[in-house]
Design an enzyme around this catalytic site. Structure first.
Site, PDB file in Angstrom:
ATOM      1  CG  HIS A  50      -1.982  -1.055   1.155  1.00  0.00           C
ATOM      2  ND1 HIS A  50      -2.976  -1.066   0.193  1.00  0.00           N
ATOM      3  CD2 HIS A  50      -2.197  -2.147   1.919  1.00  0.00           C
ATOM      4  CE1 HIS A  50      -3.758  -2.128   0.376  1.00  0.00           C
ATOM      5  NE2 HIS A  50      -3.310  -2.796   1.411  1.00  0.00           N
ATOM      6  CD  GLU A 158      -5.205  -9.141   0.628  1.00  0.00           C
ATOM      7  OE1 GLU A 158      -5.210  -8.156   1.381  1.00  0.00           O
ATOM      8  OE2 GLU A 158      -4.288  -9.391  -0.179  1.00  0.00           O
ATOM      9  CG  ASP A 184      -7.649  -5.425   1.590  1.00  0.00           C
ATOM     10  OD1 ASP A 184      -8.127  -4.345   1.197  1.00  0.00           O
ATOM     11  OD2 ASP A 184      -6.435  -5.602   1.751  1.00  0.00           O
TER      12      ASP A 184
END
Length: 261
Positions: A50, A158, A184
């Site tokens: 990320h 996720e 997620d």
């Protein structure tokens, strides 16, 4: 003079059925990695999915790894895809603990884990042989055996597809751990920003049950210390306590709130 690669503290904790505690350093600071080790944390999580440096940036990884070596804290490095080339690159830099994002099938996981091994599941592995930092530039004793024994590769569960294939993923030989990703999962189930939605909580519980049944160590996020203690008691072995920016926010906000001026 030959050197022996250092042992993997995180792997030792998991093998001993102990709980490893760590923090997400979202500043990607070697100073803070070293400081967290001085404070006694077992691992520092670096999320290269990320934010942060490119996972291909070996020089940045070198600096962070040297900081971890100074206090013998482990780096837990998340890479954005199950790309075998990326697995090999990170491990050659000296990373010992990887977890892979965005997996959907057991075959993806198998390729990632096999890329971390010179020998895999009784057959040839897919790790490239060279003299990188991981081997102390060719000076380490018994490099092949030690790397295969000490390297830990896990996955984040996720998304709904991974959940559908969960039993097969957890059955992949030499899978190091499964890390539950409720934020997620919430997106995947159509409830972004709602990790406490019942559908998401049911999915988390499914990962918890399946990991326990498969004997695969379980990792996850701690939402406050009450939650951390509850998860540790229920069988989680890798627990993230929070983040650098979250800790700074909490402390600075309390200072400002307590100011009488």
């Amino acid at each position: 003079m030959a050197e022996s690669p250092r042992t993997n503290r995180l792997r030792r904790l998991l093998d001993g059925d102990d709980v490893a505690l760590g923090v997400l350093d979202n500043t990607y600071s070697p100073t803070l990695v070293e400081f967290y080790g001085e404070l006694g944390l077992d691992f520092v999580w670096l999320d290269l999915e990320h934010a942060g440096p490119s996972p291909w940036d070996g020089e940045r990884l070198d600096d962070l790894l040297r900081a971890a070596d100074a206090t013998e804290v482990e780096l837990l490095v998340r890479i954005p895809t199950p790309d075998p080339a990326l697995v090999r690159k990170a491990l050659d830099a000296g990373v010992r603990n990887l977890f892979v994002s965005r997996v959907e099938t057991a075959e993806e996981v198998r390729r990632a884990v096999r890329a971390s091994r010179f020998r895999y599941d009784g057959d040839a592995g897919d790790r490239g042989f060279a003299n990188p930092r991981a081997s102390r530039w060719g000076t380490a004793d018994d490099y092949v055996r030690t790397e295969d024994e000490e390297t830990l590769v896990g996955v984040t569960i996720e998304n709904r597809t991974a959940l559908d294939n969960l039993d097969e993923i957890l059955d992949v030989p030499e899978l190091g751990f499964a890390f539950v990703g409720p934020l997620d999962l919430a997106v995947s189930f159509g409830h972004p920003g709602e990790p406490n939605h019942q559908e998401v909580q049911d999915a988390v519980a499914e990962v918890e049950r399946a990991s326990t049944d498969a004997g695969v160590p379980l990792g996850g996020l701690g939402f406050g210390m009450e939650d951390v203690n509850k998860k540790a008691d229920s069988g989680y072995q890798i627990l993230n306590l929070g983040s650098t920016t979250g800790a700074v926010k909490q402390v600075v906000t309390s200072w400002l709130d307590d100011f009488d001026g």
